[in-house]
Design a protein around this motif. Sequence first.
Motif, short mmCIF file in Angstrom:
data_model
loop_
_atom_site.label_atom_id
_atom_site.label_comp_id
_atom_site.label_asym_id
_atom_site.label_seq_id
_atom_site.Cartn_x
_atom_site.Cartn_y
_atom_site.Cartn_z
N UNK A 1 -3.61 -38.25 2.56
CA UNK A 1 -3.86 -37.29 3.63
C UNK A 1 -5.38 -37.12 3.81
N UNK A 2 -5.74 -36.71 5.01
CA UNK A 2 -7.11 -36.32 5.30
C UNK A 2 -7.12 -35.40 6.51
N UNK A 3 -8.15 -34.55 6.66
CA UNK A 3 -8.30 -33.64 7.80
C UNK A 3 -9.15 -34.32 8.84
N UNK A 4 -8.60 -34.38 10.06
CA UNK A 4 -9.34 -35.00 11.16
C UNK A 4 -10.24 -34.01 11.88
N UNK A 5 -9.75 -32.78 12.07
CA UNK A 5 -10.49 -31.86 12.92
C UNK A 5 -10.17 -30.42 12.53
N UNK A 6 -11.14 -29.54 12.67
CA UNK A 6 -10.97 -28.11 12.45
C UNK A 6 -11.49 -27.36 13.67
N UNK A 7 -10.69 -26.43 14.17
CA UNK A 7 -11.07 -25.63 15.33
C UNK A 7 -10.80 -24.16 15.03
N UNK B 1 -7.19 -23.90 13.59
CA UNK B 1 -6.26 -24.99 13.85
C UNK B 1 -6.83 -26.26 13.23
N UNK B 2 -6.06 -26.86 12.32
CA UNK B 2 -6.51 -28.03 11.56
C UNK B 2 -5.57 -29.19 11.86
N UNK B 3 -6.13 -30.36 12.23
CA UNK B 3 -5.36 -31.57 12.48
C UNK B 3 -5.39 -32.40 11.20
N UNK B 4 -4.20 -32.70 10.65
CA UNK B 4 -4.07 -33.44 9.41
C UNK B 4 -3.46 -34.80 9.71
N UNK C 1 -16.39 -27.49 8.26
CA UNK C 1 -15.49 -27.91 7.19
C UNK C 1 -15.21 -26.74 6.25
N UNK C 2 -14.41 -25.81 6.75
CA UNK C 2 -14.04 -24.67 5.92
C UNK C 2 -12.89 -25.02 4.96
N UNK C 3 -12.17 -26.10 5.25
CA UNK C 3 -10.99 -26.46 4.46
C UNK C 3 -11.07 -27.93 4.10
N UNK C 4 -10.41 -28.29 3.02
CA UNK C 4 -10.21 -29.67 2.61
C UNK C 4 -8.76 -29.83 2.20
N UNK C 5 -8.34 -31.12 2.01
CA UNK C 5 -6.95 -31.39 1.69
C UNK C 5 -6.92 -32.38 0.53
#
Length: 848
Positions: A263-269, A303-306, A276-280
């Motif tokens: 997994x990885x985070x593509x975008x944070x809104x 809203x985070x796109x994973x 980059x307030x969050x990681x996975x």
Amino acid sequence: MSKCPDCMPGGNPCRHGENMCVNPDDGKESFLQLAVDDKVKKRACVCLLVREVYHTCYRLHPLPSSSFHLSPFLFLQEMTGNYTRKEVEDSGSLPVVVRFPWQPYLSASGLQRQKRDWVIPPINVPENSRGPFPQMLVSIRSDKDRSINIRYSITGVGADQPPNEVFSIDPEKGKMYVTKPLDREERSSYHLRAHAVDMNGNQVEQPVDLYIFVIDMNDNRPEFKNQVYNGSVMEGSKPGTTVMTVTAHDADDITTSNGMVYYRILQQTPHSPIPNMFTINRETGDIVTVAAGLDRERVSQYTVIVEATDMEGNLNFGLSSTATAIISITDVNDNPPEFTQSTFSGEVLENSVNVVVANLTVMDKDEPRTPNWNAVYRIVSGDNGRHFTIRTNPETNDGMVTVVKPVDFEMNRAFMLTVVVSNQAPLAEGVQASLQYTAGVTISVKDINEAPVFPDNPKMVRFEEGVPAGTIITTFAAKDPDTFMQQSIRYAKLADPANWLSINSSNGQITTTAVLDRESIYVKKNIYEATFLAADNGSPPASSTGTLQIYLIDVNDNAPSLVPREAQICERANANSINITAADADTDPNVGPFVFELPMHPSAIRRNWTVSRLNGDYARLSLRIQFLESGVYEVPISVSDSGNPPLSNRSIIKVKVCPCDEHGDCTAVGAVAAAGLGTGAIIAILICIIILLSMVLLFVVWMKRREKERQTKQLLIDPEDDVRDNILKYDEEGGGEEDQDYDLSQLQQPDSLEPVVPESQYPLRPVVPHPGDIGDFINEGLRAADNDPTAPPYDSLLVFDYEGSGSTAGSVSSLNSSSSGEQDYDYLNDWGPRFKKLADMYGGGNDD
């Protein structure tokens, strides 16, 4: 477990690629120790159980596998004997020919050596192969096909069991094929059995097990369980706080890279405060915070796109899919409420209750309508009398200062309140209260015209009953609470049930206008109540009421009366007597004990009767003589009470003296005699009753006879002249008479007949009766027609009456007939006497 012998070169029983030995234990079973290299620089020794073998050496070959360290396959090749199986090449190509194992045989000398069973390696077939199909997998041969014709077949799932015809075999050449692309996600392996039979179907070889494994290809994308995931984290959370977990599943083999999802985070809104307030976690899918600064008041939702990618996250070769994670920032009480201003003011009318007098406004940045936002107000000073409370408006969070206890302008003209505000939930750790959490509230009290107040309400005074009119009872005055207003008070009587009192309109002095009577019906439990009104001259005027209670002290103004007034006693002196008492409307001490006495005159009273005292309230009246004739006697008795001075009353008791039975009760005859009726009077009453009943019976008989005569009354004329019997009833008479000019006066009865006096009420014409009563029906119809002078001779159902023996209208034979020619009416003579008149009129006959 039997120990493997150390028969290999070098004496090492656990070395890869070397010859391995099997030594039987009692000729039944032994264990083969093998070495396996898992490509991760680790070595392991494996012992395989071998049943019913002899001393034989094998060579170890690893089979080709895409993940050898996870699922290694071992292939054993027999090294001794006349037959050597073709070795499997190191390149991993599948064996071309699979031969059936040799069978054990017996010699004349006993058990002999036999060929070892092969361990047939599995057949690996990649999924989604493009063909061409059918595609050959392996060739199966038997050593006996050199001497006899062999037929080959396969059985199992994928051959003759569903799914059928996935694999096929050439029955003559033994070549096995796959007929269509395989899908590992539908079925990852197949277990078939190869059979060899002769032309007659006899088995010539033992079946061989064939294992076919479908090699996985990366043909499935990772799929998230949900397209949208919802999670939450408290604002101000520390880095490393777990928010949520997203999970994707890949239908490919999870033991290979094809099914390993990263997994990885593509975008944070939005990107606030940092992008980059969050990681996975790339393997588990756990989303965690990596930076501080989460503030719900600034950003309430992220809203985070994973993205999930297989092939261990290889972006060049792996397949990917995405999902959305919505992260809500939950509120904590990190913002204390603050008053919007330091002072507030309001005003209230005195004596008002449950009214809002001031509105306090606060500001709180926390989430509305939660315990972190809801305000709680407290009055900490300035309200010693607890006149006010502050309620919170649930919609606006404002504080509503409400009066719960009336305030008095004459006591307090203003209130200075100190109010503090807080939240329902305590402040978060480390958050300090605001300096604006207190405020001052000034409440001004407005004066109004208050009604006069009676100091004692109700007011009670005590007076003896019987005081004369004009006596001053008391002064019932009211006070005006408006001390700062110069006002006068006027009084009036509002309720005086017995109309005994009057009040001075200026000073409230109350005077009697009649004698007060404690025994009056308006006095309840010795208390008489009257209501008075006090009104001032303010603007607007105000008034109030006061109740005066007069407790009336009893005086001896009511003489006692004898109870009972009637009684009965036996005519002969015995234990039968009459218990008497007295009733007095007064109360103690103006009632009993009572004194009962017989008067001195007339002397017959004391001669025939005697009174003996039982107690202070009761006495006994009995006969003094042995016999007294039956009758009603009036016995006067004097009763005196114990008042000061005492009052006496002479009462009459009617005593019925009667003969009694053995039980001392009056007999029925005796009771009548005692009532004062003699035998002659009783006989006269009975005779009158008999005469009255006889008159009623005679009247009923006469009425029934009269009714019967009316129903059976005969006609007053000769039956031969009665033309009413010739009346015929037709259903339809037709028209013609309404447009003829007839003299209706000729239809009346002749003067020679006696006039028939009509009844007082016109009888209703009866309905058609039963045919058996047709005679009565005709008579009733005639009687109704005689008494109904308003019946017109219209074309309707007509009832004709008797018209007499002569007529003043003359003969109607001169009327011309509408029929042409002469008609013979002589046949009317044959119809009987009822048609005699018609026969004489038309047939030429003479009248009688």
